[in-house]
Design a protein around this motif. Structure first.
Motif, PDB file in Angstrom:
ATOM      1  N   PRO A 114       0.807  -1.229   0.000  1.00 56.88           N
ATOM      2  CA  PRO A 114       0.000   0.000   0.000  1.00 56.88           C
ATOM      3  C   PRO A 114       0.835   1.272   0.000  1.00 56.88           C
ATOM      4  O   PRO A 114       0.424   2.299  -0.555  1.00 56.88           O
ATOM      5  N   GLN A 115       2.030   1.225   0.606  1.00 53.86           N
ATOM      6  CA  GLN A 115       2.900   2.405   0.616  1.00 53.86           C
ATOM      7  C   GLN A 115       3.304   2.802  -0.800  1.00 53.86           C
ATOM      8  O   GLN A 115       3.432   3.999  -1.111  1.00 53.86           O
ATOM      9  N   LYS A 116       3.510   1.812  -1.659  1.00 50.78           N
ATOM     10  CA  LYS A 116       3.851   2.103  -3.053  1.00 50.78           C
ATOM     11  C   LYS A 116       2.661   2.727  -3.769  1.00 50.78           C
ATOM     12  O   LYS A 116       2.833   3.611  -4.631  1.00 50.78           O
ATOM     13  N   VAL A 117       1.455   2.285  -3.437  1.00 48.63           N
ATOM     14  CA  VAL A 117       0.249   2.872  -4.033  1.00 48.63           C
ATOM     15  C   VAL A 117       0.153   4.351  -3.664  1.00 48.63           C
ATOM     16  O   VAL A 117      -0.219   5.187  -4.488  1.00 48.63           O
ATOM     17  N   ILE A 118       0.506   4.699  -2.429  1.00 49.63           N
ATOM     18  CA  ILE A 118       0.499   6.103  -2.011  1.00 49.63           C
ATOM     19  C   ILE A 118       1.528   6.895  -2.815  1.00 49.63           C
ATOM     20  O   ILE A 118       1.272   8.035  -3.233  1.00 49.63           O
ATOM     21  N   GLU A 119       2.677   6.296  -3.047  1.00 46.63           N
ATOM     22  CA  GLU A 119       3.699   6.957  -3.865  1.00 46.63           C
ATOM     23  C   GLU A 119       3.172   7.210  -5.277  1.00 46.63           C
ATOM     24  O   GLU A 119       3.382   8.290  -5.852  1.00 46.63           O
ATOM     25  N   ILE A 120       2.482   6.224  -5.840  1.00 42.50           N
ATOM     26  CA  ILE A 120       1.885   6.396  -7.161  1.00 42.50           C
ATOM     27  C   ILE A 120       0.842   7.515  -7.118  1.00 42.50           C
ATOM     28  O   ILE A 120       0.763   8.351  -8.027  1.00 42.50           O
ATOM     29  N   ALA A 121       0.038   7.548  -6.045  1.00 39.78           N
ATOM     30  CA  ALA A 121      -0.992   8.575  -5.899  1.00 39.78           C
ATOM     31  C   ALA A 121      -0.386   9.970  -5.802  1.00 39.78           C
ATOM     32  O   ALA A 121      -0.929  10.938  -6.361  1.00 39.78           O
ATOM     33  N   GLU A 122       0.740  10.086  -5.102  1.00 43.50           N
ATOM     34  CA  GLU A 122       1.395  11.390  -4.971  1.00 43.50           C
ATOM     35  C   GLU A 122       1.898  11.880  -6.326  1.00 43.50           C
ATOM     36  O   GLU A 122       1.724  13.055  -6.682  1.00 43.50           O
ATOM     37  N   ASN A 123       2.510  10.985  -7.081  1.00 38.45           N
ATOM     38  CA  ASN A 123       3.001  11.358  -8.411  1.00 38.45           C
ATOM     39  C   ASN A 123       1.843  11.718  -9.338  1.00 38.45           C
ATOM     40  O   ASN A 123       1.933  12.668 -10.132  1.00 38.45           O
ATOM     41  N   TYR A 124       0.761  10.972  -9.223  1.00 35.79           N
ATOM     42  CA  TYR A 124      -0.416  11.226 -10.051  1.00 35.79           C
ATOM     43  C   TYR A 124      -1.025  12.590  -9.715  1.00 35.79           C
ATOM     44  O   TYR A 124      -1.408  13.353 -10.612  1.00 35.79           O
ATOM     45  N   TYR A 125      -1.087  12.898  -8.428  1.00 34.76           N
ATOM     46  CA  TYR A 125      -1.672  14.173  -8.000  1.00 34.76           C
ATOM     47  C   TYR A 125      -0.829  15.354  -8.490  1.00 34.76           C
ATOM     48  O   TYR A 125      -1.367  16.397  -8.886  1.00 34.76           O
ATOM     49  N   GLN A 126       0.494  15.197  -8.454  1.00 33.91           N
ATOM     50  CA  GLN A 126       1.375  16.263  -8.927  1.00 33.91           C
ATOM     51  C   GLN A 126       1.158  16.564 -10.406  1.00 33.91           C
ATOM     52  O   GLN A 126       1.263  17.718 -10.838  1.00 33.91           O
ATOM     53  N   ARG A 127       0.810  15.532 -11.169  1.00 38.06           N
ATOM     54  CA  ARG A 127       0.597  15.722 -12.611  1.00 38.06           C
ATOM     55  C   ARG A 127      -0.808  16.207 -12.934  1.00 38.06           C
ATOM     56  O   ARG A 127      -0.997  16.984 -13.870  1.00 38.06           O
ATOM     57  N   THR A 128      -1.798  15.726 -12.185  1.00 37.30           N
ATOM     58  CA  THR A 128      -3.192  15.953 -12.583  1.00 37.30           C
ATOM     59  C   THR A 128      -4.004  16.795 -11.603  1.00 37.30           C
ATOM     60  O   THR A 128      -5.092  17.254 -11.947  1.00 37.30           O
ATOM     61  N   LYS A 145      -5.527  15.544  -9.116  1.00 32.32           N
ATOM     62  CA  LYS A 145      -6.701  14.726  -8.863  1.00 32.32           C
ATOM     63  C   LYS A 145      -6.348  13.565  -7.938  1.00 32.32           C
ATOM     64  O   LYS A 145      -5.207  13.124  -7.886  1.00 32.32           O
ATOM     65  N   GLN A 146      -7.359  13.066  -7.229  1.00 35.61           N
ATOM     66  CA  GLN A 146      -7.187  11.856  -6.436  1.00 35.61           C
ATOM     67  C   GLN A 146      -6.993  10.657  -7.354  1.00 35.61           C
ATOM     68  O   GLN A 146      -7.470  10.653  -8.493  1.00 35.61           O
ATOM     69  N   LEU A 147      -6.315   9.646  -6.833  1.00 35.26           N
ATOM     70  CA  LEU A 147      -6.113   8.411  -7.580  1.00 35.26           C
ATOM     71  C   LEU A 147      -7.262   7.459  -7.317  1.00 35.26           C
ATOM     72  O   LEU A 147      -7.499   7.065  -6.173  1.00 35.26           O
ATOM     73  N   GLY A 148      -7.991   7.098  -8.361  1.00 34.88           N
ATOM     74  CA  GLY A 148      -9.040   6.092  -8.271  1.00 34.88           C
ATOM     75  C   GLY A 148      -8.549   4.791  -8.862  1.00 34.88           C
ATOM     76  O   GLY A 148      -7.435   4.707  -9.390  1.00 34.88           O
ATOM     77  N   ILE A 149      -9.363   3.761  -8.808  1.00 35.78           N
ATOM     78  CA  ILE A 149      -8.918   2.443  -9.255  1.00 35.78           C
ATOM     79  C   ILE A 149      -8.622   2.411 -10.747  1.00 35.78           C
ATOM     80  O   ILE A 149      -7.659   1.776 -11.189  1.00 35.78           O
ATOM     81  N   SER A 150      -9.415   3.108 -11.567  1.00 36.60           N
ATOM     82  CA  SER A 150      -9.154   3.135 -13.009  1.00 36.60           C
ATOM     83  C   SER A 150      -7.835   3.831 -13.304  1.00 36.60           C
ATOM     84  O   SER A 150      -7.062   3.395 -14.171  1.00 36.60           O
ATOM     85  N   ASP A 151      -7.574   4.921 -12.558  1.00 36.50           N
ATOM     86  CA  ASP A 151      -6.312   5.636 -12.729  1.00 36.50           C
ATOM     87  C   ASP A 151      -5.144   4.749 -12.289  1.00 36.50           C
ATOM     88  O   ASP A 151      -4.092   4.730 -12.926  1.00 36.50           O
ATOM     89  N   PHE A 152      -5.337   4.016 -11.206  1.00 36.58           N
ATOM     90  CA  PHE A 152      -4.292   3.125 -10.706  1.00 36.58           C
ATOM     91  C   PHE A 152      -3.941   2.063 -11.739  1.00 36.58           C
ATOM     92  O   PHE A 152      -2.768   1.792 -11.989  1.00 36.58           O
ATOM     93  N   MET A 153      -4.950   1.476 -12.356  1.00 34.46           N
ATOM     94  CA  MET A 153      -4.696   0.427 -13.356  1.00 34.46           C
ATOM     95  C   MET A 153      -3.961   0.997 -14.558  1.00 34.46           C
ATOM     96  O   MET A 153      -3.099   0.354 -15.146  1.00 34.46           O
ATOM     97  N   LYS A 154      -4.263   2.238 -14.914  1.00 37.13           N
ATOM     98  CA  LYS A 154      -3.560   2.879 -16.022  1.00 37.13           C
ATOM     99  C   LYS A 154      -2.104   3.145 -15.637  1.00 37.13           C
ATOM    100  O   LYS A 154      -1.191   2.976 -16.461  1.00 37.13           O
ATOM    101  N   GLU A 155      -1.891   3.534 -14.371  1.00 34.73           N
ATOM    102  CA  GLU A 155      -0.529   3.772 -13.903  1.00 34.73           C
ATOM    103  C   GLU A 155       0.280   2.476 -13.881  1.00 34.73           C
ATOM    104  O   GLU A 155       1.485   2.481 -14.143  1.00 34.73           O
ATOM    105  N   LEU A 156      -0.379   1.364 -13.543  1.00 35.82           N
ATOM    106  CA  LEU A 156       0.314   0.070 -13.579  1.00 35.82           C
ATOM    107  C   LEU A 156       0.906  -0.186 -14.949  1.00 35.82           C
ATOM    108  O   LEU A 156       2.033  -0.662 -15.081  1.00 35.82           O
ATOM    109  N   CYS A 157       0.143   0.133 -15.969  1.00 35.69           N
ATOM    110  CA  CYS A 157       0.581  -0.108 -17.337  1.00 35.69           C
ATOM    111  C   CYS A 157       1.578   0.949 -17.798  1.00 35.69           C
ATOM    112  O   CYS A 157       2.654   0.626 -18.301  1.00 35.69           O
ATOM    113  N   ASP A 158       1.224   2.231 -17.616  1.00 37.49           N
ATOM    114  CA  ASP A 158       2.039   3.318 -18.163  1.00 37.49           C
ATOM    115  C   ASP A 158       3.354   3.520 -17.418  1.00 37.49           C
ATOM    116  O   ASP A 158       4.416   3.660 -18.030  1.00 37.49           O
ATOM    117  N   SER A 159       3.285   3.525 -16.077  1.00 38.15           N
ATOM    118  CA  SER A 159       4.470   3.831 -15.283  1.00 38.15           C
ATOM    119  C   SER A 159       5.279   2.598 -14.905  1.00 38.15           C
ATOM    120  O   SER A 159       6.508   2.603 -14.961  1.00 38.15           O
TER     121      SER A 159
END
Length: 234
Positions: A154-168, A170-184
């Protein structure tokens, strides 16, 4: 939803103190902590995977920041028992992380410990389960993609959420998370996914109070568990 909480408040506080004592012992210092032995006996009866991380408290612009000294050391499956496996993970994080020199007494005085307990059994899931059932900040994943195995705590998910928020912004939702799994993380078509629940405990400051870290309530995440907690006034 029944949360995975194998350790109560007294037990996980004892576990953190015990791990700190073991690290200090390796540094040649005898720690004089009052630890209820019955807590340790109870923890030693449990068989769960566990990860331990050590974070330094850094002071910058009047703010205190927690900086990971290394990666989380541990195992997603139990080897001996929760107590012994936690000690092994803590010692490796402190002294045998190849990315860092062994921890010193001076450095450890400014460090806090965090323990992530992993639920058994690991659940075989697919991307559909991730899309419909994963709770960001609570579930972890063990993903095999193109022959490479990756553990997402879960700590890594928070790291992904922080990076996502800096770019967008926006909060990280499950659809955004799945896209980050693929893209990042380049995990688009995993050959295997296993999911697990977690209980995360950590020190607020060195030798300070120990609390349960509810990452699923993080302001940067959007998930059903967080919404339920808000609705219930938690």
């Amino acid at each position: 939803m029944d949360l995975f909480r194998p350790l109560n408040e007294q037990e996980y506080a004892s576990l953190i103190k015990y791990l700190r004592a073991k690290i200090l012992e390796r540094l040649g210092i005898k720690a004089d902590y009052e630890i209820d032995p019955t807590h340790l006996v109870r923890i030693a009866e449990l068989k769960f995977g566990v990860f331990v991380s050590i974070e330094k408290l850094m002071y910058s612009d009047g703010m205190i920041k927690r900086v990971l000294r290394g990666g989380s050391m541990g195992t997603i499956r139990p080897i001996k028992n929760l107590l012994e496996d936690s000690v092994t993970a803590a010692i490796h994080a402190a002294f045998y992380d190849p990315r860092f020199s062994p921890i010193s007494i001076a450095e450890f005085k400014n460090c806090v410990l965090e323990v992530t307990v992993i639920s058994p059994p690991l659940m075989d899931v697919d991307m559909e389960w991730v899309r419909n059932n994963m709770v960001l900040g609570y579930h972890g994943l063990y993903i095999v993609d193109s022959g490479k195995a990756t553990i997402l705590l879960p700590q890594k998910v928070i790291e992904i959420a922080e990076n996502y928020y800096q770019r967008t912004n926006k909060q990280l939702g499950i659809s955004d998370f799945m896209k980050e799994l693929c893209d990042s993380l380049k995990m688009c078509n995993p050959t295997s996914i296993k999911a697990f629940k977690t209980q995360i405990i950590y020190e607020l400051r060195p030798d300070g109070n120990v609390i349960e870290r509810k990452l699923y309530l993080n302001r940067l995440l959007s998930n059903n568990l967080k919404q339920q907690a808000v609705a219930n006034g938690q």
